[in-house]
Motif scaffolding. Structure first.
Motif, PDB file in Angstrom:
ATOM      1  N   GLN A   1       0.831  -1.190   0.000  1.00  0.00           N
ATOM      2  CA  GLN A   1       0.000   0.000   0.000  1.00  0.00           C
ATOM      3  C   GLN A   1       0.874   1.251   0.000  1.00  0.00           C
ATOM      4  N   HIS A   2       0.227   2.369  -0.228  1.00  0.00           N
ATOM      5  CA  HIS A   2       0.871   3.685  -0.232  1.00  0.00           C
ATOM      6  C   HIS A   2       1.661   3.890   1.061  1.00  0.00           C
ATOM      7  N   GLY A   3       2.965   4.112   0.930  1.00  0.00           N
ATOM      8  CA  GLY A   3       3.820   4.368   2.085  1.00  0.00           C
ATOM      9  C   GLY A   3       4.543   3.165   2.629  1.00  0.00           C
ATOM     10  N   ASP A   4       4.236   1.966   2.146  1.00  0.00           N
ATOM     11  CA  ASP A   4       4.957   0.775   2.602  1.00  0.00           C
ATOM     12  C   ASP A   4       6.390   0.792   2.079  1.00  0.00           C
ATOM     13  N   VAL A   5       7.284   0.215   2.864  1.00  0.00           N
ATOM     14  CA  VAL A   5       8.687   0.099   2.470  1.00  0.00           C
ATOM     15  C   VAL A   5       9.125  -1.351   2.658  1.00  0.00           C
ATOM     16  N   VAL A   6       9.666  -1.952   1.607  1.00  0.00           N
ATOM     17  CA  VAL A   6      10.207  -3.306   1.691  1.00  0.00           C
ATOM     18  C   VAL A   6      11.723  -3.209   1.751  1.00  0.00           C
ATOM     19  N   VAL A   7      12.316  -3.951   2.688  1.00  0.00           N
ATOM     20  CA  VAL A   7      13.775  -3.991   2.836  1.00  0.00           C
ATOM     21  C   VAL A   7      14.207  -5.451   2.825  1.00  0.00           C
ATOM     22  N   TRP A   8      15.195  -5.771   1.982  1.00  0.00           N
ATOM     23  CA  TRP A   8      15.737  -7.123   2.021  1.00  0.00           C
ATOM     24  C   TRP A   8      17.236  -7.083   1.774  1.00  0.00           C
ATOM     25  N   GLY A   9      17.964  -7.958   2.477  1.00  0.00           N
ATOM     26  CA  GLY A   9      19.412  -8.009   2.365  1.00  0.00           C
ATOM     27  C   GLY A   9      19.938  -9.270   3.016  1.00  0.00           C
ATOM     28  N   GLY A  10      21.252  -9.306   3.257  1.00  0.00           N
ATOM     29  CA  GLY A  10      21.834 -10.471   3.905  1.00  0.00           C
ATOM     30  C   GLY A  10      21.536 -11.757   3.146  1.00  0.00           C
ATOM     31  N   SER A  11      21.024 -12.751   3.851  1.00  0.00           N
ATOM     32  CA  SER A  11      20.725 -14.047   3.234  1.00  0.00           C
ATOM     33  C   SER A  11      19.593 -13.954   2.223  1.00  0.00           C
ATOM     34  N   ASP A  12      18.809 -12.877   2.275  1.00  0.00           N
ATOM     35  CA  ASP A  12      17.690 -12.689   1.349  1.00  0.00           C
ATOM     36  C   ASP A  12      18.030 -11.753   0.187  1.00  0.00           C
ATOM     37  N   ARG A  13      19.255 -11.273   0.143  1.00  0.00           N
ATOM     38  CA  ARG A  13      19.614 -10.208  -0.807  1.00  0.00           C
ATOM     39  C   ARG A  13      19.373 -10.587  -2.269  1.00  0.00           C
ATOM     40  N   LEU A  14      19.581 -11.838  -2.634  1.00  0.00           N
ATOM     41  CA  LEU A  14      19.455 -12.253  -4.031  1.00  0.00           C
ATOM     42  C   LEU A  14      18.150 -12.991  -4.303  1.00  0.00           C
ATOM     43  N   ARG A  15      17.149 -12.764  -3.476  1.00  0.00           N
ATOM     44  CA  ARG A  15      15.857 -13.380  -3.731  1.00  0.00           C
ATOM     45  C   ARG A  15      15.238 -12.786  -5.003  1.00  0.00           C
ATOM     46  N   TYR A  16      14.600 -13.642  -5.803  1.00  0.00           N
ATOM     47  CA  TYR A  16      13.855 -13.174  -6.968  1.00  0.00           C
ATOM     48  C   TYR A  16      12.636 -12.375  -6.510  1.00  0.00           C
TER      49      TYR A  16
END
Length: 216
Positions: free
Chosen positions: A174-189
């Protein structure tokens, strides 16, 4: 994680973990929207939105521009980062401090301290636009996280595994959501399903996505 946030006319929603080192920070950017939108307009005034061509010769359904020291670009020669906008022949607009600070704060809220983005890809989705499953692999190293800010129309975000064929989660953003991914998840499709649904009260029939990376 940050304090629970309210959506318009909805009950509080908690942050949503997507993996060991991946999370949706619900409504994290909402308090700064009024200041973010003029920044996006200023970026587009210098480096306009455009639909680029992939190495395979397909025109992207998503229009894009960039700000920061480096900008992501694509053409028949391949995907890459460049310091100069190929459309204008000039450096990409500098990344506004407000955007850089938002990305750093979101990364820290997700457990990634010291994130210093040097590239911000600005994507504009209109109804029907989509982003196919892909990995972010054009950066020089994968030690820093990805920070992705959603504005405008709701979207269905796809978050998969480390192999393209692995199952994907379908996550409503939704409007204003922020997704953050890194570390072991950094190369997720990951990807975005074709945009559909109601117009947003502020941005109309479009979704703006800001994706922050340490590219250089």
């Amino acid at each position: 994680m940050h304090t629970l946030a309210l959506f318009d006319d909805e009950a509080p929603l908690p942050d949503q973990p997507l993996g060991p080192q991946a999370v949706v920070l619900r409504a994290f950017a909402r308090p700064q929207v009024d200041a973010l939108l003029p920044c996006i307009d200023a970026i587009a005034a210098v480096s306009p939105f455009r639909r680029m061509v992939t190495p395979g010769g397909f025109t992207m359904s998503v229009a894009l521009t960039n700000c920061g020291a480096l900008g992501w670009t694509t053409d028949r020669r391949g995907y890459r980062y460049a310091a100069v906008d190929p459309l204008t022949g000039r450096p990409w607009p500098a990344m506004p401090e407000l955007l850089s600070r938002l990305a750093q704060d979101a990364a820290e809220a997700a457990g990634f301290v010291g994130f210093r983005p040097d590239a911000c890809l600005v994507n504009r989705y209109e109804p029907g636009a989509r982003l196919t499953l892909h990995q972010d692999k054009d950066e020089q190293d994968y030690g820093a996280p990805i920070v992705s800010v959603s504005l405008g129309m709701a979207a269905r975000f796809l978050f998969g595994g480390l192999e393209r064929a692995q199952p994907t989660q379908k996550v409503a953003l939704q409007h204003g959501d922020v997704v953050v991914w890194g570390g072991s998840d950094r190369l997720r499709y990951h990807g975005v399903m074709p945009l559909q649904g109601d117009a947003h009260p502020l941005l109309g029939l479009q979704r703006i996505n800001l994706t922050f990376r340490q590219a250089g």
